[in-house]
Scaffold this active site. Structure first.
Site, short mmCIF file in Angstrom:
data_model
loop_
_atom_site.label_atom_id
_atom_site.label_comp_id
_atom_site.label_asym_id
_atom_site.label_seq_id
_atom_site.Cartn_x
_atom_site.Cartn_y
_atom_site.Cartn_z
N TYR A 123 61.95 43.65 16.94
CA TYR A 123 62.61 43.36 18.23
C TYR A 123 62.50 41.88 18.55
O TYR A 123 63.44 41.27 19.05
CB TYR A 123 62.02 44.21 19.37
CG TYR A 123 62.07 45.68 19.07
CD1 TYR A 123 63.21 46.24 18.48
CD2 TYR A 123 61.00 46.52 19.34
CE1 TYR A 123 63.25 47.58 18.16
CE2 TYR A 123 61.04 47.86 19.02
CZ TYR A 123 62.16 48.38 18.43
OH TYR A 123 62.21 49.71 18.10
N ASP A 239 62.22 55.43 9.74
CA ASP A 239 60.77 55.55 9.98
C ASP A 239 60.48 56.59 11.06
O ASP A 239 59.57 57.41 10.92
CB ASP A 239 60.18 54.20 10.43
CG ASP A 239 60.16 53.16 9.32
OD1 ASP A 239 60.20 53.56 8.14
OD2 ASP A 239 60.09 51.96 9.64
#
Lengths: 377, 96
Positions: A123, A239
């Site tokens: 991010y 994930d």
């Protein structure tokens, strides 16, 4: 009973429950009570990726061209995901490691948390690449009311469990007086209940809370916008699907009583609480969709469709742990999302990290003399 | 009824019927259930397509399926993971 980093007792770890048995001593993986966690570790390791592998230079240009309300959708989702992964990058370690009793599960928890820290780093990578001042974006995560509401729900079960385990580890079982909290009852039952609800709440976090953001990221990419971001989100989604598998196994093992018979009783007693956690999360995510689209929708997605998707995915996730679906939505209103959620459909060279089946350092041992026939010295 | 179909190029192939509501699909044992359902126009939810995300779980009302490689996802009895299950007899399924 206080926590020991290396339990000196001799015991058979195959006879221990997942949690609240002996503290783990030898980190050994030659034998496993629940081999699934060892397999999840292997899979997660084969998924390893780094955010910097994805080039975001076109995303910056795309971002500047987005309408203002679309920039709001994009940045708000990133902020919310940053919150979720801030929690997930530390909490499984802090809450679960002091009480875990199986080496393979202990390592799975660490591997899982580590992978969440990669998400947090991604991010930063995205935000740094698309805005001039990342501080503004990160600072808003703490003060933004819409995000703060969710922060309470995602962290409260962890915090309750951590508090109880702290008391248990320092003072043992019993009723303890805690300044500013009053009497707190610590029994094996309250501990296990707090654990079960924590796992349920994490399951919801990974199964539902991420998916509104995922849908928006892929909706931009369907318009060939913010494609570098979509590539990263794809890796994150892969994930998360694995982490979700982990919490689903923990919950199913607890419910079945195969691991710890007392846990099956607690799971039965907590069933309504778990249903409420799912329903509350679905409601919050629908509210979040309203907030995202408050100034305008984007092509292919609006608050109503996103709300239906939340309901649909909540039903699917509830059924995965044997609960009755709670919402009327029967079909996926955005079926195109699945093509984005498949991780292996991109055509890339095998040495690129995106191909999950590609393992670093694989050696072909199947050789014989004939393989050297065309060698000249 | 499970039948043997002679294929000129390959050996004899076993074909099974998959019942889904009023629809019937013929499938082989050559590949998992999911792609065969998709080719006949039945949309099943999916995500990883390799047995760990459990998105493609569907109900197995009766019949036999087999997993050549045991999937990572938890599969309750009475359910089947379409992306990696090989159909081994005539079966009846229901979407979630």
């Amino acid at each position: 009973m206080s926590y020991s980093t290396f339990n000196r007792k001799k015991f058979d770890s195959l006879q221990e429950p997942m949690f609240f048995g002996e503290n783990v001593n030898v980190a050994r993986y030659d034998q496993q009570k629940h081999p699934i966690f060892e397999k999840l570790i292997e899979k997660q390791l084969s998924f390893f990726w780094r955010p910097e592998e994805v080039d975001l230079s076109n995303d910056r240009k795309d971002f500047l061209k987005l309408e203002e309300h679309e920039q709001h959708i994009f940045l708000s989702n990133l902020k919310y995901q940053t919150l979720l992964d801030s929690v997930q990058g530390r909490s499984p370690n802090v809450a679960l490691l002091p009480i875990v009793s199986l080496p393979e599960l202990e390592t799975w928890i660490e591997t899982w948390s580590f992978s969440e820290t990669i998400h947090s780093r991604s991010y930063t990578h995205i935000i740094r690449n698309i805005v001039n001042d990342p501080t503004k974006v990160f600072d808003d995560i703490i003060v933004n009311e819409e995000i703060a509401k969710r922060a309470v729900s995602v962290s409260k079960y962890y915090d309750d469990l951590i508090e109880l385990v702290n008391l248990y580890n320092t003072l043992g079982l019993g009723t303890h007086h805690v300044p500013e909290r009053g009497e707190v009852v610590v029994t094996m039952k309250t501990l296990k209940k707090a654990l079960y609800l924590t796992v349920a709440s994490v399951n919801v976090l990974e199964a539902i809370r991420f998916y509104v953001s995922f849908a928006c990221s892929f909706a931009f990419a369907e318009r060939t916008l913010m494609e570098g971001n979509a590539k990263i989100i794809k890796l994150i989604a892969r994930d998360e699907a694995l982490h979700l598998n982990g919490t689903q196994h923990m919950m199913n093992l607890m419910m079945s009583g195969r691991d710890d018979p007392e846990m099956a009783v607690i799971a039965q007693e907590c069933q309504q609480d778990v249903i409420n956690i799912f329903v509350e999360a679905a409601q919050q995510e629908r509210d979040w969709a309203q907030y995202l689209f408050k100034d305008g929708s984007m092509i292919g997605l609006n608050a109503q469709i996103l709300g239906q998707y939340v309901e649909y995915i909540t039903n699917v996730r509830m059924q995965a742990i044997g609960l009755e679906p709670q919402f009327p939505t029967k079909n996926n209103p955005i079926p195109w999302i699945n093509a984005w959620l498949v991780s292996d459909n991109v055509q890339v060279a095998p040495q690129e990290a995106e191909i999950s089946s590609y393992l670093v350092g694989q050696i072909d041992n199947d050789l014989d003399g004939a393989d050297f026939d065309d060698f000249d010295l | 009824m499970t039948t043997l179909i002679s294929d000129t190029e390959h050996q004899d192939r076993t074909v099974h019927r998959v019942l889904l509501g009023k629809k019937q699909v013929l499938v082989t044992e050559d590949e998992p259930l999911l792609p065969q359902l998709e080719r006949s126009g039945i949309l099943v939810e999916y995500q990883c397509r390799e047995g760990y995300c459990s998105a493609c779980t569907i109900k197995l009302l009766w019949g036999k399926v087999d997993y050549p490689i045991e999937p990572l996802a938890w599969v309750n009895s009475g359910y089947v993971l379409a992306c990696c299950a090989i159909v081994k007899s005539d079966i009846e399924i229901a979407l979630l």
